[in-house]
Motif scaffolding. Structure first.
Motif: not given
Length: 121
Positions: A29-32, A44-50
């Protein structure tokens, strides 16, 4: 707890697949997200998924080359990295956030220890 793996040394133009396995709790249930930090630079941010798999977000520098995915049954998030460039060299960290994904590292609640990716020219 998050455990990242899959880093290594690769030539420019090559591919690597990073994995990040969760333990101790379910991250379904977490975004990663994936972040990276090169020597002397800020993380720095690379990528994320809900959590629902319905939305992904990528940094402009990796868009079209990297793909984030997750397997909730395995409590694991992946980062497929293609067409790697020397500027992709960094320690890559996975992170989990109880909420919608975010691009700022301070928004994430849990972090993995990082895995080194080195791209030679």
């Amino acid at each position: 707890q998050l455990q990242a793996s899959g880093g290594g040394l690769v030539q420019a133009g090559g591919s690597l697949r990073l994995s990040c396995a969760g333990s101790g709790r379910s991250f379904s249930s977490y975004s990663l997200g994936w972040f990276r930090q090169a020597p002397g630079k800020e993380r720095e941010f690379v990528a994320a998924i809900t959590w629902s798999l319905s939305s992904t977000n990528y940094a402009d520098s990796v868009k079209g080359r990297f793909t984030i995915s997750r397997d909730n049954a395995k409590n694991t998030v992946y980062l497929q990295m293609n067409s790697l460039k020397p500027e992709d060299t960094a320690v890559y960290h996975c992170a989990a956030r109880n909420g919608l994904f975010a691009t700022t590292s301070s928004a994430y609640d849990y972090w993995g220890q990082g895995t080194q990716v080195t791209v030679s020219s």
